[in-house]
Design a protein around this motif. Structure first.
Motif, PDB file in Angstrom:
ATOM      1  N   ARG A  71      23.845 -15.982   0.738  1.00 46.20           N
ATOM      2  CA  ARG A  71      23.664 -14.615   1.236  1.00 46.20           C
ATOM      3  C   ARG A  71      23.565 -14.663   2.758  1.00 46.20           C
ATOM      4  O   ARG A  71      22.780 -15.426   3.312  1.00 46.20           O
ATOM      5  N   GLN A  72      24.388 -13.844   3.405  1.00 47.16           N
ATOM      6  CA  GLN A  72      24.326 -13.672   4.848  1.00 47.16           C
ATOM      7  C   GLN A  72      24.236 -12.178   5.121  1.00 47.16           C
ATOM      8  O   GLN A  72      25.209 -11.453   4.920  1.00 47.16           O
ATOM      9  N   GLY A  73      23.065 -11.726   5.529  1.00 49.94           N
ATOM     10  CA  GLY A  73      22.863 -10.310   5.793  1.00 49.94           C
ATOM     11  C   GLY A  73      23.059  -9.482   4.535  1.00 49.94           C
ATOM     12  O   GLY A  73      22.407  -9.723   3.516  1.00 49.94           O
ATOM     13  N   ASP A  74      23.974  -8.526   4.592  1.00 47.32           N
ATOM     14  CA  ASP A  74      24.229  -7.624   3.470  1.00 47.32           C
ATOM     15  C   ASP A  74      25.378  -8.079   2.578  1.00 47.32           C
ATOM     16  O   ASP A  74      25.934  -7.284   1.818  1.00 47.32           O
ATOM     17  N   ASP A  89      43.837 -25.779  -7.183  1.00 47.29           N
ATOM     18  CA  ASP A  89      43.875 -24.348  -6.868  1.00 47.29           C
ATOM     19  C   ASP A  89      43.145 -23.490  -7.892  1.00 47.29           C
ATOM     20  O   ASP A  89      43.584 -22.408  -8.244  1.00 47.29           O
ATOM     21  N   THR A  90      42.026 -23.962  -8.388  1.00 45.09           N
ATOM     22  CA  THR A  90      41.300 -23.188  -9.398  1.00 45.09           C
ATOM     23  C   THR A  90      40.058 -22.514  -8.846  1.00 45.09           C
ATOM     24  O   THR A  90      39.366 -21.833  -9.582  1.00 45.09           O
ATOM     25  N   ASP A  91      39.774 -22.691  -7.568  1.00 43.67           N
ATOM     26  CA  ASP A  91      38.607 -22.067  -6.972  1.00 43.67           C
ATOM     27  C   ASP A  91      38.889 -20.617  -6.604  1.00 43.67           C
ATOM     28  O   ASP A  91      40.030 -20.232  -6.381  1.00 43.67           O
ATOM     29  N   ALA A  92      37.838 -19.845  -6.522  1.00 42.74           N
ATOM     30  CA  ALA A  92      37.932 -18.475  -6.013  1.00 42.74           C
ATOM     31  C   ALA A  92      36.707 -18.229  -5.153  1.00 42.74           C
ATOM     32  O   ALA A  92      35.609 -18.705  -5.450  1.00 42.74           O
ATOM     33  N   ARG A  93      36.910 -17.508  -4.061  1.00 42.96           N
ATOM     34  CA  ARG A  93      35.813 -17.141  -3.169  1.00 42.96           C
ATOM     35  C   ARG A  93      35.769 -15.630  -3.055  1.00 42.96           C
ATOM     36  O   ARG A  93      36.801 -14.976  -2.960  1.00 42.96           O
ATOM     37  N   TYR A  94      34.556 -15.122  -3.067  1.00 40.54           N
ATOM     38  CA  TYR A  94      34.340 -13.685  -3.006  1.00 40.54           C
ATOM     39  C   TYR A  94      33.292 -13.364  -1.951  1.00 40.54           C
ATOM     40  O   TYR A  94      32.340 -14.120  -1.765  1.00 40.54           O
ATOM     41  N   ALA A  95      33.473 -12.223  -1.309  1.00 41.45           N
ATOM     42  CA  ALA A  95      32.443 -11.614  -0.475  1.00 41.45           C
ATOM     43  C   ALA A  95      32.101 -10.305  -1.177  1.00 41.45           C
ATOM     44  O   ALA A  95      32.975  -9.455  -1.381  1.00 41.45           O
ATOM     45  N   VAL A  96      30.847 -10.161  -1.588  1.00 42.44           N
ATOM     46  CA  VAL A  96      30.417  -8.991  -2.363  1.00 42.44           C
ATOM     47  C   VAL A  96      29.255  -8.340  -1.626  1.00 42.44           C
ATOM     48  O   VAL A  96      28.286  -9.001  -1.245  1.00 42.44           O
TER      49      VAL A  96
END
Length: 166
Positions: free
Chosen positions: A86-89, A110-117
């Motif tokens: 978690r960084q800020g909001d 190539d099986t990773d996924a990154r999300y910013a929520v």
């Protein structure tokens, strides 16, 4: 501190597969520090509702909800792990294969996924597959500047070399 949650063949659900979101959002390095692994010891852990919502939103996008009985092992949420920072909001979530979950000897490529929520559960950015953690620079590569003490190399002869005499 990063948080590692043991928890997706993925088909990306709610958003179009080509959607990436706000490319100005830079994902942090998920492996720059060790993560606290939740659920490995018989002690209580407290996870906030917003954290759980963010992980669920990302996992539901990575592997849309449905019957796990009809899916191969790699198509189920429990075949993956999640790292959360978690960084800020914003919650940054990395979803990656758990090599022990399906008995595979090798982790897929190539099986990773990154999300910013966001704190309200909206996916702000998504990156699936191989992509550098830091944005590529538009600046040309710099080979460096030679030190003042560097002597120039002698020219390479153009004719055949005989190896010299001793």
């Amino acid at each position: 501190m990063a948080l590692l949650l043991a928890s997706c063949v993925h088909s990306l659900g709610a958003l179009p597969a080509s959607w990436e979101g706000d490319r100005s959002i830079v994902f942090p390095s998920f492996h720059a520090q060790s993560a606290l692994q939740v659920g490995t010891e018989s002690r209580p852990y407290e996870l906030g509702g917003r954290l759980l919502q963010a992980v669920r939103v990302a996992m539901d996008d990575f592997i849309p909800p449905g019957s796990n009985e009809e899916r191969p092992c790699r198509g189920r949420p429990e075949a993956y792990r999640s790292r959360v920072i978690r960084q800020g909001d914003v919650f940054f979530i990395l979803i990656h294969e758990d090599p022990e979950a399906c008995g595979a000897q090798y982790v897929g490529v190539d099986t990773d996924a990154r999300y910013a929520v966001s704190l309200d559960g909206r996916i702000l950015r998504r990156s699936v597959g191989a992509e550098p953690e830091l944005p590529l620079s538009s600046e040309p590569a710099d080979a460096g500047v030679p030190d003042a003490g560097d002597a120039p190399h002698p020219p390479i002869p153009s004719g055949p070399l005989d190896g010299g005499t001793l």
